[in-house]
Design a protein around this motif. Structure first.
Motif, PDB file in Angstrom:
ATOM      1  N   ARG A  74      33.836  40.129  37.509  1.00  0.00           N
ATOM      2  CA  ARG A  74      33.431  38.718  37.452  1.00  0.00           C
ATOM      3  C   ARG A  74      33.556  38.160  36.042  1.00  0.00           C
ATOM      4  NH1 ARG A  74      29.420  39.920  41.417  1.00  0.00           N
ATOM      5  NH2 ARG A  74      30.412  39.410  43.387  1.00  0.00           N
ATOM      6  N   HIS A  75      33.709  39.059  35.047  1.00  0.00           N
ATOM      7  CA  HIS A  75      33.882  38.598  33.665  1.00  0.00           C
ATOM      8  C   HIS A  75      35.316  38.161  33.397  1.00  0.00           C
ATOM      9  CE1 HIS A  75      29.927  39.758  32.421  1.00  0.00           C
ATOM     10  NE2 HIS A  75      30.097  41.007  32.789  1.00  0.00           N
ATOM     11  N   ILE A  76      36.209  38.436  34.347  1.00  0.00           N
ATOM     12  CA  ILE A  76      37.614  38.105  34.109  1.00  0.00           C
ATOM     13  C   ILE A  76      37.885  36.662  34.497  1.00  0.00           C
ATOM     14  CG2 ILE A  76      39.999  38.723  34.640  1.00  0.00           C
ATOM     15  CD1 ILE A  76      39.111  41.466  35.450  1.00  0.00           C
ATOM     16  N   GLY A  77      38.619  35.982  33.651  1.00  0.00           N
ATOM     17  CA  GLY A  77      39.132  34.677  34.023  1.00  0.00           C
ATOM     18  C   GLY A  77      40.553  34.896  34.499  1.00  0.00           C
ATOM     19  N   TYR A  78      40.852  34.418  35.694  1.00  0.00           N
ATOM     20  CA  TYR A  78      42.134  34.766  36.307  1.00  0.00           C
ATOM     21  C   TYR A  78      42.895  33.518  36.721  1.00  0.00           C
ATOM     22  CZ  TYR A  78      45.286  36.963  39.770  1.00  0.00           C
ATOM     23  OH  TYR A  78      46.362  37.396  40.489  1.00  0.00           O
ATOM     24  N   MET A  79      44.160  33.543  36.439  1.00  0.00           N
ATOM     25  CA  MET A  79      45.031  32.472  36.903  1.00  0.00           C
ATOM     26  C   MET A  79      46.144  33.154  37.673  1.00  0.00           C
ATOM     27  SD  MET A  79      46.311  29.456  34.492  1.00  0.00           S
ATOM     28  CE  MET A  79      47.281  28.105  35.029  1.00  0.00           C
ATOM     29  N   PRO A  80      46.102  33.060  39.003  1.00  0.00           N
ATOM     30  CA  PRO A  80      47.141  33.749  39.778  1.00  0.00           C
ATOM     31  C   PRO A  80      48.485  33.067  39.632  1.00  0.00           C
ATOM     32  CG  PRO A  80      45.414  32.835  41.213  1.00  0.00           C
ATOM     33  CD  PRO A  80      45.173  32.310  39.843  1.00  0.00           C
ATOM     34  N   GLU A  81      49.536  33.843  39.845  1.00  0.00           N
ATOM     35  CA  GLU A  81      50.878  33.280  39.756  1.00  0.00           C
ATOM     36  C   GLU A  81      51.049  32.189  40.815  1.00  0.00           C
ATOM     37  OE1 GLU A  81      53.946  35.833  41.115  1.00  0.00           O
ATOM     38  OE2 GLU A  81      55.469  34.861  39.883  1.00  0.00           O
ATOM     39  N   GLU A  82      50.529  32.502  42.008  1.00  0.00           N
ATOM     40  CA  GLU A  82      50.555  31.501  43.069  1.00  0.00           C
ATOM     41  C   GLU A  82      49.334  30.636  42.861  1.00  0.00           C
ATOM     42  OE1 GLU A  82      52.956  31.779  45.409  1.00  0.00           O
ATOM     43  OE2 GLU A  82      53.071  33.813  46.176  1.00  0.00           O
ATOM     44  N   ARG A  83      49.541  29.461  42.288  1.00  0.00           N
ATOM     45  CA  ARG A  83      48.402  28.594  42.007  1.00  0.00           C
ATOM     46  C   ARG A  83      47.686  28.256  43.288  1.00  0.00           C
ATOM     47  NH1 ARG A  83      49.956  30.247  37.686  1.00  0.00           N
ATOM     48  NH2 ARG A  83      50.798  28.941  36.015  1.00  0.00           N
ATOM     49  N   GLY A  84      46.385  28.214  43.246  1.00  0.00           N
ATOM     50  CA  GLY A  84      45.683  27.892  44.470  1.00  0.00           C
ATOM     51  C   GLY A  84      44.304  27.317  44.245  1.00  0.00           C
ATOM     52  N   LEU A  85      44.053  26.183  44.854  1.00  0.00           N
ATOM     53  CA  LEU A  85      42.732  25.561  44.866  1.00  0.00           C
ATOM     54  C   LEU A  85      42.588  24.939  46.249  1.00  0.00           C
ATOM     55  CD1 LEU A  85      42.994  23.734  41.438  1.00  0.00           C
ATOM     56  CD2 LEU A  85      41.444  25.613  41.900  1.00  0.00           C
ATOM     57  N   TYR A  86      41.359  24.611  46.639  1.00  0.00           N
ATOM     58  CA  TYR A  86      41.188  23.917  47.913  1.00  0.00           C
ATOM     59  C   TYR A  86      41.720  22.495  47.736  1.00  0.00           C
ATOM     60  CZ  TYR A  86      38.015  27.487  49.711  1.00  0.00           C
ATOM     61  OH  TYR A  86      37.473  28.648  50.167  1.00  0.00           O
ATOM     62  N   PRO A  87      42.786  22.132  48.473  1.00  0.00           N
ATOM     63  CA  PRO A  87      43.380  20.813  48.233  1.00  0.00           C
ATOM     64  C   PRO A  87      42.437  19.653  48.551  1.00  0.00           C
ATOM     65  CG  PRO A  87      44.457  21.935  50.088  1.00  0.00           C
ATOM     66  CD  PRO A  87      43.505  22.908  49.479  1.00  0.00           C
TER      67      PRO A  87
ATOM     68  N   SER B 210      47.012  29.382  52.995  1.00  0.00           N
ATOM     69  CA  SER B 210      48.176  28.547  52.702  1.00  0.00           C
ATOM     70  C   SER B 210      48.041  27.866  51.350  1.00  0.00           C
ATOM     71  CB  SER B 210      48.394  27.517  53.815  1.00  0.00           C
ATOM     72  OG  SER B 210      47.326  26.613  53.853  1.00  0.00           O
ATOM     73  N   SER B 211      46.811  27.537  50.943  1.00  0.00           N
ATOM     74  CA  SER B 211      46.645  26.922  49.622  1.00  0.00           C
ATOM     75  C   SER B 211      46.566  27.986  48.543  1.00  0.00           C
ATOM     76  CB  SER B 211      45.389  26.063  49.601  1.00  0.00           C
ATOM     77  OG  SER B 211      44.251  26.887  49.644  1.00  0.00           O
ATOM     78  N   ARG B 212      46.553  29.239  48.945  1.00  0.00           N
ATOM     79  CA  ARG B 212      46.545  30.398  48.058  1.00  0.00           C
ATOM     80  C   ARG B 212      45.277  30.526  47.231  1.00  0.00           C
ATOM     81  NH1 ARG B 212      51.668  32.051  49.072  1.00  0.00           N
ATOM     82  NH2 ARG B 212      53.292  30.472  49.006  1.00  0.00           N
ATOM     83  N   VAL B 213      44.274  29.729  47.574  1.00  0.00           N
ATOM     84  CA  VAL B 213      43.030  29.821  46.825  1.00  0.00           C
ATOM     85  C   VAL B 213      42.354  31.154  47.130  1.00  0.00           C
ATOM     86  CG1 VAL B 213      41.515  28.746  48.553  1.00  0.00           C
ATOM     87  CG2 VAL B 213      41.012  28.485  46.136  1.00  0.00           C
ATOM     88  N   VAL B 214      42.788  31.796  48.207  1.00  0.00           N
ATOM     89  CA  VAL B 214      42.152  33.047  48.611  1.00  0.00           C
ATOM     90  C   VAL B 214      42.263  34.108  47.513  1.00  0.00           C
ATOM     91  CG1 VAL B 214      44.176  33.984  49.832  1.00  0.00           C
ATOM     92  CG2 VAL B 214      41.897  34.649  50.533  1.00  0.00           C
TER      93      VAL B 214
END
Lengths: 302, 402
Positions: A74-87, B210-214
């Motif tokens: 939980r201390h890691i800040g992560y930015m996945p290659e596949e960007r993802g947020l709840y649209p 699909s939004s990859r937020v998972v």
């Protein structure tokens, strides 16, 4: 005395495909570590394993000397290659939610999100749904998502891809600031000039293995040194007799030579002067890009 | 060196955070508010409509002169045939005919010797004709008794007392018409609720994929926490919705006197509805969540969740088409004990009444027994499939241990 992130002998295979073979490196506290390699070399797999999103077949990820656990992750800040947020979720609400999943209290989460959205210039979009934001602003929100819980480790997969030049500067500044705070920062990138400029150390991966890992200086020093000599009256083959020197190019007056181990550049200069006037004599160190190219094509094992 | 902040997050705290997000978003969603509101309006409107229909009479009959004496026998005869007839006295036949023409009366009785004649505008409603025929027969019967020197009222009383005694070997289940209707409404509600909320779980899972937020979520919490939180959050809100709709519906029906069933029966119906929503939702949402994790695009959700959805639809269709006519149907009785059909069929049967206690308990026990197996199975499929985006993951691959 800092807290290191260590990737130690991590292996992973998908069926018959070996994705990672004994991947080993460490990211020291306060250090910016650049992770480079061709597509499919294993960078994303390594990061996912560090985050616990993927399980490794073997090896260990350690933080501060101890194997990493779901809690320390939980201390890691992560930015996945596949960007993802709840649209369809609003920016502020979404970031607060993500911060709370990292274990922050409601008030601390809210405070931290205010601070980071302010700093990254998306504070006025607090109540907008993420899908309504421009791509650039979505990237900023994504970065904020990696930072809102005040991480002690940063793992960013391609953080610079798709950023406009201003955002690149913002991102660079943030990463440098974080490193200055003593946070180990590892990021992957294909923008090698950027990696060269920002990173303290660089790791180059090929086929799931770390093939070179050192400071940019050391990597470049470890690579070959080239000499460019412009001697208008030199005949082809003028440098052939010099020990440990290979002629790479000879084009009119211009000759490019590669110096092997123990080669004497002064001997090259004397030989050149022996042909007549020398109008240019320069030492040319490999750029990271050249080094990368030679490493990934397997020409040189560093 | 920065201090290490406290980032501990209990298992259920994580589940609670995920569930909280689902609840918050759903309560604010316009679709949810609309569906709940429309259902409530429909139920209350239905109760009102029933009240209006049952309150009015079937026909108004004009009586004139001596036929006014027929008011009581007419009403009595009508009610034995199951009709309500209003009567009105008119001064004379001419007035009566005018009222008929104006449409204020359905029929007018005018005396004719010992009996009467029915005057109508055009034709006589079949059921009303039956009423008059029975009445005419009764009059003829009374006249014949008088002619024979008997007392018509004494004879009628004797006739009325004479009844066949029925000795059933197995006492039949008496089904109350009102409870049948409640059973139907319960069936529709639970069907709608399972369908809507179950699909909500499935689309929610795919939305994260699909939004990859998972990937971002799974970097902080475990797959089971994410899945449990989602199922729990949507379940809580669906449950509240079901309780409100069931409660308001039954309450409105009782308030309008449409329902004359006892309060305890009404409460029992709502409680069973809530219990079966919970069980049904758990069974189906676990299946939906696991299957939805196999695909990465919303367009593909329908395809993967169709098989379990068929059980919901099948149960509902069988129940709603068989039970009203034949509440004790043996096939439905058997199906309602099978866990995949119980959630739709059992609440209908329970609302209609006459379910033996052992069956009600057995259905609950069997369904509860199935749930741990489903949790294990869908947890595994979800965990294995949720991070694999792109092409549809084969169910068999997702079932393999990692």
């Amino acid at each position: 005395m800092g807290r290191r992130l260590e990737i130690d002998g991590v292996s992973k295979r998908y069926g018959d495909v070996v994705a990672l073979r004994e991947m080993t490196f460490d990211v020291r506290a306060g250090e910016l570590f650049g992770f480079v390699g061709s597509n499919g070399a294993g960078k994303t797999t390594t990061m996912r394993i560090a985050l616990g999103v993927l399980a490794a077949d073997g090896g260990e990820v350690r933080w501060d000397g101890a194997p990493i656990t779901p809690t320390t992750r939980r201390h890691i800040g992560y930015m996945p290659e596949e960007r993802g947020l709840y649209p369809k979720m609003k920016v502020g609400e979404q970031l607060v939610y993500l911060a709370r999943l990292h274990g922050l209290s409601p008030s601390a989460a809210e405070r931290s999100v205010r601070e980071w959205t302010e700093r990254l210039g998306v504070a006025q979009r607090w109540d907008d749904e993420v899908q309504k934001l421009s791509l650039g602003n979505q990237q900023r929100v994504q970065l904020a998502a990696a930072l809102v819980h005040n991480p002690l480790i940063l793992v960013l997969d391609e953080p610079f891809s798709g950023l406009d030049p201003v955002a690149v500067d913002v991102m660079s500044t943030v990463l440098k600031d974080k490193a200055r705070d003593g946070v180990p920062v590892v990021f992957s990138s294909h923008q090698l000039d950027l990696v060269e400029r920002l990173c303290d150390r660089v790791g180059i991966v090929r086929n799931g293995q770390m093939v070179a890992c050192d400071t940019v200086e050391a990597l470049r020093a470890g690579g070959t040194t080239r000499l460019v000599v412009v001697a208008p009256q030199a005949e082809p083959g003028w440098a052939d007799h010099l020990p440990n020197v290979t002629v790479r190019e000879h084009d009119g007056a211009r000759t490019v030579l590669e110096l092997g181990e123990g080669a004497d550049d002064q001997a090259v200069l004397r030989a050149a002067l022996a042909t007549g006037p020398v109008t240019e004599f320069s030492r040319h160190r490999q750029s990271l890009t050249e080094l990368f190219r030679s490493v990934v094509t397997g020409e040189v094992a560093a | 060196m920065t201090d290490t902040p406290d980032v501990r997050l209990g298992n259920w705290q994580a589940v609670g955070l995920v569930a909280g997000r689902e609840i918050k978003l759903k309560v604010r969603s316009k679709a949810f508010i609309a569906v709940t509101g429309v259902t409530l309006v429909l139920l209350v409107g239905f109760s009102l409509l029933m009240k209006l229909i049952s309150g009015g009479s079937d026909a108004t009959v004009g009586l004139t002169g001596p036929t006014t004496a027929l008011e009581q026998p007419l009403k009595a005869t009508a009610s034995t045939i199951g009709h309500t007839v209003d009567t009105r006295s008119v001064a004379n036949e001419a007035d009566g005919r005018a009222e008929l023409a104006a449409g204020n009366l359905d029929a007018l009785l005018v005396p004719s010797g010992d009996t009467f004649v029915v005057v109508v505008q055009q034709d006589l409603d079949g059921s009303l004709e039956d009423v008059f025929n029975v009445l005419a027969g009764q009059l003829a019967f009374n006249n014949a008794i008088t002619d024979l020197g008997g007392d018509p009222s004494a004879v009628n009383e004797t006739v009325a007392r004479a009844r066949v005694e029925v000795l059933p070997i197995e006492p039949p289940q008496e089904y109350d018409g009102q409870q049948l209707v409640i059973g139907m409404v319960a069936g529709v509600l639970i069907y709608m609720s399972l369908l809507l909320n179950g699909q909500m779980v499935a689309t929610g899972v795919v939305e994260e994929k699909s939004s990859r937020v998972v990937e971002l979520l799974l970097a902080t919490i475990r797959p089971w926490q994410l899945m449990a939180g989602k199922v729990l959050g949507i379940g809580v809100i669906g449950l509240a919705q079901m309780a409100v709709i069931g409660g308001v519906g039954i309450g409105a029906a009782l308030a309008f006197d449409v329902l004359t069933i006892s309060l305890s029966t009404a409460v029992g119906t709502v409680v069973w509805l809530v219990v079966w929503f919970l069980l049904g939702f758990l069974v189906y949402s676990l299946l939906f969540a696991a299957l939805a994790a196999l695909v990465s695009r919303q367009e593909d959700v329908g395809g993967v969740i169709t098989p379990p959805l068929m059980f919901v639809i099948l149960g509902y269709v069988v129940g709603i088409s068989v039970l009203p006519a034949d509440p004790g149907n043996k096939l439905v009785e058997t199906l309602s004990l099978i866990p995949v059909f119980s959630p739709t069929l059992m609440p209908m049967r329970l609302a209609m009444g006459g379910v033996p206690a052992w069956q009600a308990i057995m259905a609950v026990v069997l369904t509860i027994a199935l749930i741990p197996a489903l949790v294990w199975l869908s947890g595994r499929v979800y965990r294995n499939a949720v991070m694999r985006s792109g092409a549809r993951v084969k169910l068999m691959d997702a079932l393999k241990p990692v």
